[in-house]
Design a protein around this motif. Structure first.
Motif: not given
Lengths: 744, 179
Positions: B75, B53, B164, B166, B82, B84-85, B108, B112, B104-105
């Motif tokens: 996305l 990001r 997901d 994480t 997506h 998250l969206q 993401v 990560d 949102i970006c």
């Protein structure tokens, strides 16, 4: 409600109570539900189009040029270097027509025009237009402006003695009842303290933007505006064209919080440039220009006096406020607006006076008045409770009025005490410790409470609702959704009354070609615009009943079907070539006959580091009543937003004016500190059930601002409870705390 | 020059002064990424460049020849969001929507970073990072939301991070580090 034909108007003026609401008798069961926003998928995927994003052909880029003196007359503007730069089309100014400053919300006249005599540092004086943004920006730096400097008033403290009474407006600047001085002298317990709050900026995420395009003598302006109906009139008057030659489009607005109520300088600059060039011009304010040349919340100095008898019953309330504004601008931050009706007390003095300063315009920012006024009132109430030695909630209970203590009219609905009691129970108020005694390691903990109150307002508003041959409803109004949830709640009201699935309602907002709506401001949007949609749908119900050949009250509308008389008919089959109706709401006598307001109670827990003075908000709860909640999800979000504004107001937000020229020193988001994610804990919001039949047919009151009202005060009171240090100069930064903190 | 944005190829000859943000917004018709400050102070312009990001307003377009760039448009779409969206929609992780593409970006990219075991300012034990609401708030503090949907943004991101994997990965890292 019979006899409506196609295209009828259903108008209502709120002169009498409206005890029945179709929202209670309809069958679709979507109203009030915590539904996802209907415009959500567009917003999260980048498909919502904001003002600067319309893809027009041949757009030229405008960059605004600002004055760099506090006051003075422009003697020369040399654009020769700028004009010669690659890509530059022209450097345009029109000293007489450019806006000196933005207009206040809802005004139908042009804002103050004329920029040759610079009124404040950062005033917009010219616009560079170029083939690219980069070329315009660089050329703007090369415009050489010469000034004959003027004498300015740049210091509030230096000029506070010259404060003048504002001209009387909607809110009377002065109110005197009984004799506060004598009551204070006779009171058993008194508080006489002064609270100060600094200038603040709304800092909406989308900078002010205008994309102007002329066609056949008519202007279309894609703008970031909260109130298109009146903005259109302001723009037409500013440009000297008739209102029917101006259209404003504001389908998505990236936040406003008051800063986009009236038109701002970039609109007229873009419109003039677009006309001269004969092509569309886009002018977006740089973030620094938003800080320089839009609108600020005024700083305030508030002298707060409370007098009480031995039991804590108030006998005197004095709330005398000094604010600032530009010469010729009558807006004043009405800090005492809630003090008029929040507590009992026979002797009252509530005044507002303006110190004339050559600073940027002061105007509306979220909950103008209460947002900073309740810092002083609720702080002083907390101080009085401490002095008397009773619980602050009990003190408020003892001063709960039975009617408006000034106007002597009943409250339309008021649940302040239930909010305080519910909040106390949920937050663990009973565990509150004496000030400065809850130390855990290097941190001092404390909790505080404050009342929330925000006057409810209804504005004239119109909307057209039509049903097409597929049985889908279309709502049209120039009302806006600035993040408030308007798209969604208007769809819910329509779906509820017409008995449609939510996805069969399409809402079109923010286009002045549609009927004029109330606009978004003053927490009146949902009640006003929602009522206009309600009234249009009520008329459509009449048309549907007629087509069905039944009485309206014998008919049920649900899931797109009309059910009556042992028949169930798809709505689409009844509408023929379509039905439409316009609804129009207007305020009436209910405003004078009842005191209408939303209420709440804020609870905050803070931790203060004894070494550094750092303040962290650990927990926060708001319990609110605002009549019917139209969408529990978006309503909660509005309150989260308001409470977070309260955190910023309490701890970090302060515009700094250079005392030499009035310039905003901290003119960006790196230096003007709005709360970020890590500053905000997982806030809690709860609504208590309420209906207000005097407010409007929805029985809903305003919600967009009550969340900030009192929020900063609760944090200030929590900070006192944590440390035993009472800071009255906001924001409550660590430098003001350190001296009073215990030795490390 | 050649740019790969959302898996698509674009040819453009940007002015050397043009930011990556303005390249997308003003020249390629990708207006999903927002300009809130143009100074890297608000995060509304956040994009993913080669998976990381960045504030695209602080990066010149000419620096990104052949980079893999993902904007909010890449996305998901309203019809095919997506995770998250859709979590942001469900949790009302926005109001006006202007900071939302950047949030949102950023989320993401942030998740990560968590999966890679990167610590943050609030990570107590750098060898054993934990993932919790404080970590989400801290790591998302480069993205201002003036409407202040922060609690909802945290809820949305936590839900996705739990779904997901994480959170599991972060937990495993904590255990492996012997905490």
């Amino acid at each position: 409600m019979f006899g409506f034909g196609k295209g009828d108007t259903n108008a209502l003026t709120m002169n009498t109570a409206h005890p029945d609401s179709l929202l209670d008798t309809s069958a679709q069961d979507v109203i009030g539900k915590p539904l996802d926003r209907v415009d959500g998928p567009k917003k999260v995927s980048g498909q919502a189009t904001y003002a600067a994003e319309y893809a027009l052909d041949d757009v030229a880029y405008g960059y605004l040029v600002r004055a760099t003196v506090g006051t003075g007359k422009i003697t020369d503007l040399d654009a020769s270097v700028a004009r010669a730069m690659p890509g530059v089309i022209d450097v345009i100014t029109d000293y007489a027509t450019f806006l000196r400053n933005p207009q206040q919300g809802g005004e139908t006249s042009a804002p103050t025009q004329g920029v040759e005599d610079v009124a404040y540092h950062g005033e917009i004086i010219a616009i560079v237009v170029a083939e690219s943004y980069e070329a315009a920006r660089d050329a703007a730096e090369q415009v050489k402006v010469t000034y004959a400097p003027g004498e300015g008033r740049y210091s509030f403290l230096a000029h506070r003695e010259e404060a003048e009474k504002p001209s009387t407006q909607q809110i009377p600047p002065h109110h005197k009842q009984g004799d506060v001085d004598t009551a204070m002298a006779e009171a058993v317990h008194t508080i006489d303290v002064t609270y100060t709050t600094p200038s603040q900026n709304s800092a909406a995420m989308e900078p002010h933007a205008s994309l102007a395009v002329w066609q056949d003598g008519a202007l279309t302006l894609y703008g970031a505006y909260q109130m298109p109906a009146s903005d259109k009139l302001q723009l037409a008057k500013s440009l000297g064209v008739s209102a029917d030659k101006v259209r404003i489009v504001a389908a998505f607005v990236g936040g406003g919080f008051g800063s986009k109520l009236g038109i701002a300088p970039e609109s007229v600059a873009a419109a003039i440039a677009a006309k001269r060039l004969g092509r569309p011009v886009k002018a977006v304010m740089a973030r620094q220009q938003v800080f320089d040349a839009t609108v600020r919340r005024s700083n305030t100095e508030q002298r707060m006096r409370l007098g009480a008898d031995a039991d804590g019953r108030l006998t005197a309330i004095g709330h005398e406020t000094l604010v600032s504004n530009l010469p010729g601008e009558d807006f004043f931050e009405p800090a005492g607006v809630a003090t008029h009706f929040l507590y009992e007390g026979e002797n009252r003095l509530i005044t507002h006076d303006i110190v004339r300063l050559d600073w940027m315009l002061a105007g509306s920012m979220r909950a103008p008045g209460e947002a900073v006024g309740l810092i002083a009132l609720e702080g002083a109430i907390d101080e009085l409770a401490e002095k008397i030695g009773i619980d602050p909630i009990e003190l408020r209970r003892r001063n709960e009025p039975r009617e408006d203590p000034e106007k002597k009219v009943p409250y339309s609905s008021r649940a302040l005490i239930p909010c305080l009691e519910r909040g106390a129970e949920k937050f663990g108020w009973a565990q509150r410790k004496p000030a400065g005694t809850d130390r855990r390691g290097d941190w001092l903990y404390g909790i505080g409470v404050a009342s929330a109150a925000r006057s409810n307002m209804l504005q004239k508003s119109a909307a057209k609702v039509s049903i097409d041959g597929q049985g889908k409803a279309h709502v049209e109004t120039d009302m806006t959704d600035i993040g408030t949830g308007t798209y969604t709640i208007l769809a819910q009201i329509t779906a509820e009354i017409l008995g449609l699935p939510l996805e069969d309602v399409i809402v079109h907002l923010g286009d002045t070609d549609a009927p004029p709506g109330a606009g978004s401001g003053g927490s009146w949007g949902a009640g006003s615009s929602g009522s206009s949609v309600y009234l249009a749908c009520e008329a459509l119900r009449g048309q549907i009943a007629k087509a069905m050949g039944v009485a309206e009250d014998a008919m049920t509308l649900k899931d797109g079907r009309v059910i009556a008389d042992n028949r169930s008919v798809p709505l689409a089959e009844l509408v023929g070539e379509g039905m439409e109706a316009t609804g129009q709401i207007a305020p009436g006598k209910q405003e004078q006959l009842f005191n209408q307001a939303s209420y709440g109670a804020h609870f905050a827990e803070v931790a203060v580091n004894v070494v550094t003075g750092e303040v962290r908000v650990k927990r926060m709860l708001g319990v609110f009543t605002a009549g019917r909640i139209l969408n529990a999800k978006t309503a909660r979000s509005q309150c989260l937003g308001g409470m977070t504004f309260g955190i910023g107001c309490a701890l970090t937000e302060e515009l700094v004016h250079d005392p030499r020229n009035g310039k905003i020193v901290n003119r960006d988001l790196g230096e003007y500190h709005v709360p970020v994610n890590a500053d905000v804990p997982q806030l809690e919001v709860e609504f208590l059930q309420e209906r207000d039949i005097h407010a409007n047919p929805l029985h809903a009151k305003g919600l967009g601002e009550v969340g900030i009202c009192g929020a900063a005060g609760a944090i200030g009171n929590a900070l006192y409870n944590a440390t035993g240090v009472r800071v009255r100069d906001y924001p409550l930064t660590l430098d003001k705390l350190l001296e009073g903190l215990p030795a490390v | 020059m050649h740019f790969t944005i959302n898996g698509q190829s674009y040819q453009a000859e940007p002015d050397i002064r043009t930011s990556l943000l303005d390249l997308c917004r003003e020249h390629l018709g990708l207006t999903g990424s927002k300009k809130g400050c143009d100074h890297g102070q608000c995060g509304a312009c956040t994009m993913l460049v080669n998976g990381r990001r960045i504030n695209s307003c602080l990066s010149l377009a000419v620096m990104h020849q052949d980079d893999e760039i993902v904007t909010i448009e890449g996305l998901g779409t309203p019809e095919d969001l997506h995770p998250l969206q859709s979590a942001f929609v469900r949790h009302d992780g926005y109001q006006c929507g202007y900071c939302t593409p950047g949030q949102i970006c950023s989320a993401v990219g942030m998740l990560d970073e968590v999966r890679k075991g990167w610590p943050s300012h609030v990570t107590g034990d750098l060898d054993a990072p934990r993932f919790n609401d404080d970590e989400i708030s801290e790591r998302m503090s480069g993205n201002i939301c003036r409407c202040a949907a922060y609690p909802n943004i945290v809820d949305a991101i936590r839900e996705v991070a739990e779904a997901d994997g994480t959170v599991d990965i972060a937990l495993r890292q904590t255990v492996e580090a012997g905490a």
